[in-house]
Design an enzyme around this catalytic site. Structure first.
Site, PDB file in Angstrom:
ATOM      1  N   LYS A  80       0.937  -1.746   0.100  1.00 50.14           N
ATOM      2  CA  LYS A  80      -0.112  -0.250   0.564  1.00 50.14           C
ATOM      3  C   LYS A  80       1.321   0.984   0.239  1.00 50.14           C
ATOM      4  CE  LYS A  80      -4.869   0.439   0.946  1.00 50.14           C
ATOM      5  NZ  LYS A  80      -5.301   0.084  -0.180  1.00 50.14           N
ATOM      6  N   VAL A 185     -17.343   3.052  -4.133  1.00 56.84           N
ATOM      7  CA  VAL A 185     -17.826   1.986  -2.647  1.00 56.84           C
ATOM      8  C   VAL A 185     -19.807   2.489  -2.112  1.00 56.84           C
ATOM      9  CG1 VAL A 185     -17.505   0.183  -1.672  1.00 56.84           C
ATOM     10  CG2 VAL A 185     -15.789   1.136  -2.521  1.00 56.84           C
TER      11      VAL A 185
HETATM   12  P1  NAI Z   1     -14.403   7.226  -1.402  1.00 50.23           P
HETATM   13  O1  NAI Z   1     -13.246   8.250  -1.265  1.00 50.23           O
HETATM   14  O2  NAI Z   1     -14.330   7.361  -2.983  1.00 50.23           O
HETATM   15  O3  NAI Z   1     -15.233   7.313  -0.438  1.00 50.23           O
HETATM   16  C1  NAI Z   1     -15.943   7.692   0.965  1.00 50.23           C
HETATM   17  C2  NAI Z   1     -16.850   8.016   1.379  1.00 50.23           C
HETATM   18  O4  NAI Z   1     -16.449   8.162   2.643  1.00 50.23           O
HETATM   19  C3  NAI Z   1     -17.298  10.165   1.172  1.00 50.23           C
HETATM   20  O5  NAI Z   1     -17.772  10.017   0.377  1.00 50.23           O
HETATM   21  C4  NAI Z   1     -16.885  10.355   1.999  1.00 50.23           C
HETATM   22  O6  NAI Z   1     -16.940  11.119   2.323  1.00 50.23           O
HETATM   23  C5  NAI Z   1     -17.334   9.535   3.021  1.00 50.23           C
HETATM   24  N1  NAI Z   1     -16.445   9.354   4.561  1.00 50.23           N
HETATM   25  C6  NAI Z   1     -15.538   9.472   4.931  1.00 50.23           C
HETATM   26  N2  NAI Z   1     -14.841  10.229   6.092  1.00 50.23           N
HETATM   27  C7  NAI Z   1     -16.388  10.165   6.209  1.00 50.23           C
HETATM   28  C8  NAI Z   1     -16.746  10.045   8.020  1.00 50.23           C
HETATM   29  N3  NAI Z   1     -16.613   9.735   9.032  1.00 50.23           N
HETATM   30  N4  NAI Z   1     -18.573   9.135   8.254  1.00 50.23           N
HETATM   31  C9  NAI Z   1     -19.229   9.417   6.678  1.00 50.23           C
HETATM   32  N5  NAI Z   1     -18.187   9.619   5.570  1.00 50.23           N
HETATM   33  C10 NAI Z   1     -17.461   9.423   5.309  1.00 50.23           C
HETATM   34  O7  NAI Z   1     -13.739   5.584  -1.172  1.00 50.23           O
HETATM   35  P2  NAI Z   1     -14.225   4.462  -1.547  1.00 50.23           P
HETATM   36  O8  NAI Z   1     -12.958   3.780  -2.441  1.00 50.23           O
HETATM   37  O9  NAI Z   1     -15.448   3.999  -2.007  1.00 50.23           O
HETATM   38  O10 NAI Z   1     -13.559   3.018  -0.565  1.00 50.23           O
HETATM   39  C11 NAI Z   1     -14.451   3.358   0.327  1.00 50.23           C
HETATM   40  C12 NAI Z   1     -13.738   2.327   2.002  1.00 50.23           C
HETATM   41  O11 NAI Z   1     -13.725   1.299   1.225  1.00 50.23           O
HETATM   42  C13 NAI Z   1     -12.485   2.760   1.966  1.00 50.23           C
HETATM   43  O12 NAI Z   1     -12.378   2.587   3.471  1.00 50.23           O
HETATM   44  C14 NAI Z   1     -11.345   2.519   0.923  1.00 50.23           C
HETATM   45  O13 NAI Z   1     -10.376   1.523   1.768  1.00 50.23           O
HETATM   46  C15 NAI Z   1     -12.810   0.366   1.681  1.00 50.23           C
HETATM   47  N6  NAI Z   1     -12.130  -0.335  -0.636  1.00 50.23           N
HETATM   48  C16 NAI Z   1     -12.137   0.447  -1.077  1.00 50.23           C
HETATM   49  C17 NAI Z   1     -12.280  -0.312  -2.499  1.00 50.23           C
HETATM   50  C18 NAI Z   1     -12.326   0.251  -3.853  1.00 50.23           C
HETATM   51  O14 NAI Z   1     -12.771   0.030  -5.005  1.00 50.23           O
HETATM   52  N7  NAI Z   1     -12.242   1.670  -4.198  1.00 50.23           N
HETATM   53  C19 NAI Z   1     -11.236  -1.809  -2.696  1.00 50.23           C
HETATM   54  C20 NAI Z   1     -11.167  -2.194  -0.856  1.00 50.23           C
HETATM   55  C21 NAI Z   1     -11.382  -1.594  -0.433  1.00 50.23           C
END
Ligand code: NAI
Length: 364
Positions: A80, A185
């Site tokens: 990472k 996601v």
């Molecule tokens: P992203 O950055 O697109 O979305 C994260 C969302 O969470 C944003 O809308 C943000 O405003 C919101 N957020 C942040 N802090 C918050 C809080 N305290 N309360 C409520 N909402 C909050 O990230 P993504 O890609 O959707 O990933 C989400 C999670 O899934 C992360 O932990 C990431 O590491 C994990 N993940 C993502 C993968 C992927 O394919 N994108 C694969 C495996 C895991």
């Protein structure tokens, strides 16, 4: 000037810190383990409060990637990287930082392959790819594209498995499902669950995103700080890690925790605490492995095909049912069972890469 230094870290294959003070650039790359193949994991760009937090995040996430890849037998190890961003981080600064990061990535000669994560996109991977070949999940032809649709689908299949285990039915009609985080996601998961007939509750720190998704799905919304006490059947964390911690554990009212976020447990003991409280926990590195399964498919000798990825991601359902059954028969937390399975596969080199990856050259 770019300086790259190794940080000796017990239990890790290679950890690098790279700085370029003139351009306010500071990053860490953590390679946890390459027993089963070269490491692959996202590049996260995030405004960490200090460099210790950034390094800690990279180390934790890299280890989780080793376990994730071991479970899905994709012939990859765990790594990472994180770049520390700051307030007023402009698109121009991000592009410059990506170009500097690409040189760090190139210096590792394919021991670590970068993909997107929080703060980066497939378009950002294209910026890296011009300078180094060690990049996956691009939007160009023959690449696997945005991993999040596969991650979100895998999370849905994981929710089905959890419901099946808990209620003897994977039918989600009328189930109160709370999603925290509506990014790549979470927003896709909200759409899938809407069509499954779930009764959705949503939260996000970004009010515009929250409003849009709530409007599209007719969901109720809650304030982000109230997430732990939401009255629901299933809690799907899809934002940052550490949401299951000493403060939140006694507040949860759900029967199942099954979501896409990485490193949901603030510490390993909390898996046992969830079991004691009768809350079924779908181990994060299994339920959210759809993205890595899809990205790894780029390196198949026959080339990438989305149908193959879909079929492999669907197996998350069966893997979780096995983990839940073992958790019950052995009286152990699901998180403990998942760790043991991953460690067994690593020890016996199950799923080790057979054909080396041919990366090609930088595109520039
Ligand atoms: P992203 O950055 O697109 O979305 C994260 C969302 O969470 C944003 O809308 C943000 O405003 C919101 N957020 C942040 N802090 C918050 C809080 N305290 N309360 C409520 N909402 C909050 O990230 P993504 O890609 O959707 O990933 C989400 C999670 O899934 C992360 O932990 C990431 O590491 C994990 N993940 C993502 C993968 C992927 O394919 N994108 C694969 C495996 C895991």
């Amino acid at each position: 000037m770019l300086t790259i230094k190794k940080i000796p870290t017990p239990g890790y294959h290679t950890v690098l810190e790279a700085t370029d003070p003139e351009h306010n650039f500071h990053c860490f790359v953590a390679i946890h383990d390459c027993t089963l193949g070269p490491s692959l994991g996202g590049l996260r760009i995030y405004p960490y409060e200090n460099k210790e937090d950034a390094l800690k995040d990279a180390l934790r996430l890299a280890k989780a990637m080793t376990y994730k890849s071991a479970i899905c037998e994709d012939g990859l190890g765990g790594g990472k990287s994180v770049i520390i961003s700051h307030k007023d981080y402009s698109e121009a600064t991000k592009e410059l930082h990506l170009q500097i990061f690409a040189r760090v990535l190139d210096s590792l000669k394919g021991q670590y392959i970068a993909a997107e994560d929080i703060g980066t996109s497939p378009e950002d991977m294209e910026v890296l790819r011009k300078i180094t070949p060690y990049v996956a999940a691009l939007c160009s032809e023959h690449s696997s594209g945005d991993p999040s649709r596969f991650t979100a689908w895998g999370v849905l299949r994981g929710i089905h498995a959890s419901a099946q285990h808990m209620w003897d039915s994977s039918d989600l009609r009328g189930k109160k499902i709370f999603i925290q985080g509506l990014g790549h996601v979470g927003a896709k998961l909200a759409q899938f669950l809407f069509w499954e007939g779930a009764d959705l509750i949503l939260t996000d720190t970004n009010p515009t995103r929250l409003h849009r998704e709530a409007m599209l799905t007719g969901a109720k919304t809650v304030a982000p700080e109230d997430f732990a006490s939401v009255d629901c059947d299933i809690f799907a964390p899809c934002a940052m890690g550490g949401v299951i911690n000493e403060e939140t554990i006694d507040k949860f009212q759900c029967k199942i925790i099954a979501g896409g976020a990485n490193n949901q447990l603030a510490n390993g003991e909390l898996g046992n605490e969830l079991k004691k409280r009768g809350i079924l926990y779908a181990p994060d590195f299994i339920i959210n492995s759809g993205g890595i399964i899809n990205a790894a498919a780029e390196f198949n000798p026959g080339g990438y095909h989305p149908v193959e990825s879909r079929e492999r991601v669907n197996k998350i359902y069966d893997t979780l049912l096995e983990v839940f059954a073992m958790s019950e028969s052995e009286g152990k937390a699901t998180s403990v069972v998942a760790d043991t399975l991953a460690e067994y596969k690593l020890k016996h080199e199950i799923g080790k890469r057979v054909h080396p990856i041919h990366f090609g050259v930088a595109l520039q």
